[in-house]
Write a protein that holds these residues in place. Structure first.
Motif, short mmCIF file in Angstrom:
data_model
loop_
_atom_site.label_atom_id
_atom_site.label_comp_id
_atom_site.label_asym_id
_atom_site.label_seq_id
_atom_site.Cartn_x
_atom_site.Cartn_y
_atom_site.Cartn_z
N VAL A 86 0.84 -1.20 0.00
CA VAL A 86 0.00 0.00 0.00
C VAL A 86 0.87 1.25 0.00
O VAL A 86 0.62 2.20 -0.77
CB VAL A 86 -0.97 -0.01 1.21
CG1 VAL A 86 -1.63 1.34 1.40
CG2 VAL A 86 -2.01 -1.10 1.05
N ASP A 87 1.89 1.27 0.84
CA ASP A 87 2.78 2.43 0.91
C ASP A 87 3.50 2.67 -0.42
O ASP A 87 3.57 3.81 -0.91
CB ASP A 87 3.81 2.23 2.03
CG ASP A 87 4.77 3.40 2.14
OD1 ASP A 87 4.29 4.54 2.26
OD2 ASP A 87 6.00 3.17 2.08
N LEU A 88 4.01 1.61 -1.03
CA LEU A 88 4.72 1.76 -2.30
C LEU A 88 3.78 2.17 -3.43
O LEU A 88 4.17 2.95 -4.31
CB LEU A 88 5.46 0.47 -2.64
CG LEU A 88 6.70 0.20 -1.78
CD1 LEU A 88 7.19 -1.22 -1.98
CD2 LEU A 88 7.80 1.19 -2.10
N GLU A 89 2.56 1.66 -3.42
CA GLU A 89 1.60 2.06 -4.47
C GLU A 89 1.23 3.53 -4.34
O GLU A 89 1.09 4.24 -5.32
CB GLU A 89 0.37 1.17 -4.43
CG GLU A 89 0.63 -0.21 -4.99
CD GLU A 89 -0.56 -1.14 -4.92
OE1 GLU A 89 -1.57 -0.79 -4.24
OE2 GLU A 89 -0.50 -2.21 -5.54
N ARG A 90 1.08 3.99 -3.10
CA ARG A 90 0.80 5.42 -2.89
C ARG A 90 1.97 6.28 -3.35
O ARG A 90 1.79 7.31 -3.99
CB ARG A 90 0.51 5.69 -1.42
CG ARG A 90 -0.85 5.28 -1.00
CD ARG A 90 -1.13 5.68 0.43
NE ARG A 90 -2.42 5.18 0.85
CZ ARG A 90 -2.72 4.82 2.08
NH1 ARG A 90 -1.81 4.92 3.02
NH2 ARG A 90 -3.91 4.38 2.37
N ARG A 91 3.19 5.84 -3.01
CA ARG A 91 4.38 6.59 -3.43
C ARG A 91 4.51 6.59 -4.95
O ARG A 91 4.83 7.61 -5.55
CB ARG A 91 5.63 5.98 -2.80
CG ARG A 91 6.84 6.85 -3.04
CD ARG A 91 8.11 6.39 -2.38
NE ARG A 91 7.95 5.53 -1.24
CZ ARG A 91 8.87 4.67 -0.83
NH1 ARG A 91 10.00 4.55 -1.49
NH2 ARG A 91 8.68 3.93 0.23
N GLU A 92 4.22 5.46 -5.57
CA GLU A 92 4.28 5.36 -7.03
C GLU A 92 3.29 6.32 -7.67
O GLU A 92 3.62 7.03 -8.62
CB GLU A 92 3.98 3.92 -7.46
CG GLU A 92 4.08 3.68 -8.95
CD GLU A 92 3.78 2.24 -9.32
OE1 GLU A 92 4.10 1.88 -10.47
OE2 GLU A 92 3.24 1.49 -8.49
N GLN A 93 2.08 6.38 -7.16
CA GLN A 93 1.07 7.29 -7.70
C GLN A 93 1.50 8.74 -7.52
O GLN A 93 1.36 9.57 -8.41
CB GLN A 93 -0.28 7.05 -7.04
CG GLN A 93 -1.40 7.86 -7.63
CD GLN A 93 -1.69 7.52 -9.08
OE1 GLN A 93 -1.56 6.38 -9.50
NE2 GLN A 93 -2.09 8.51 -9.85
N SER A 94 2.06 9.06 -6.37
CA SER A 94 2.51 10.42 -6.09
C SER A 94 3.65 10.82 -7.03
O SER A 94 3.67 11.94 -7.55
CB SER A 94 2.97 10.51 -4.63
OG SER A 94 3.54 11.75 -4.36
#
Length: 181
Positions: A86-94
């Motif tokens: 979840v953290d990496l997907e949020r960072r990727e989107q950002s």
């Protein structure tokens, strides 16, 4: 299509060249575009984050399979991998949104400077408005009360469409003429 692939295609589309050409051109310092080096760095960061997210998804899948096969109870390992994904997907989107914003900035830099609107307002009718005023006089003569909406409808009935500002100028002139008589 993954976010990183979509963003890569978007960069290639906006610059009109393959990413490898852009990287090669930027490495030699030949780019006059101030945004390109930043876009390329951000795109590299996005690719790295994407690789980490894929690895975290594989780890989560393996932990989940062990849990389902009965080897391992649902515990902190699965929850930790899920939180990491979840953290990496949020960072990727950002990071992808940051690249998209930079591409929008580049589009703004490519556009010529907009002309500033004139601060001097026109007080009289524009050239060629005499014909409009003549028709407006005919319409106004048939109106029981001269107002903006009635004048607009009367002109439209004759197939004449005018802007609100231009209509206001004509209306002021007709009222001034009416007050003189």
């Amino acid at each position: 299509m993954s976010t990183v692939n979509y963003t890569r295609h978007l960069v290639e589309h906006r610059y009109g060249r393959p990413l490898e050409d852009l990287q090669r051109h930027s490495a030699h310092g030949g780019s006059g575009d101030p945004v390109l080096p930043i876009v390329l760095r951000r795109l590299d960061g996005l690719s790295t984050t994407n690789a980490h997210a894929r690895a975290a998804r594989r780890n989560l899948d393996a932990a989940w399979q062990r849990c389902r096969s009965g080897q391992h109870a649902l515990d902190d390992l699965v929850l930790r991998y899920a939180a990491e994904v979840v953290d990496l997907e949020r960072r990727e989107q950002s990071e992808a949104e940051a690249v998209w914003d930079l591409l929008d900035v580049r589009l703004l830099l490519d556009q010529p400077a907009a002309r500033r609107p004139s601060t001097a307002r026109r007080t009289g009718p524009a050239p060629g408005d005499e014909d409009l005023i003549a028709v407006a006089r005919q319409v106004a003569a048939r109106l029981p009360r001269l107002n903006r909406e009635a004048l607009r409808q009367g002109l439209r009935a004759r197939g004449i469409h005018v802007s609100n500002r231009r209509l206001g100028t004509v209306l002021q002139r007709l009222r001034a003429e009416r007050d003189l008589h």
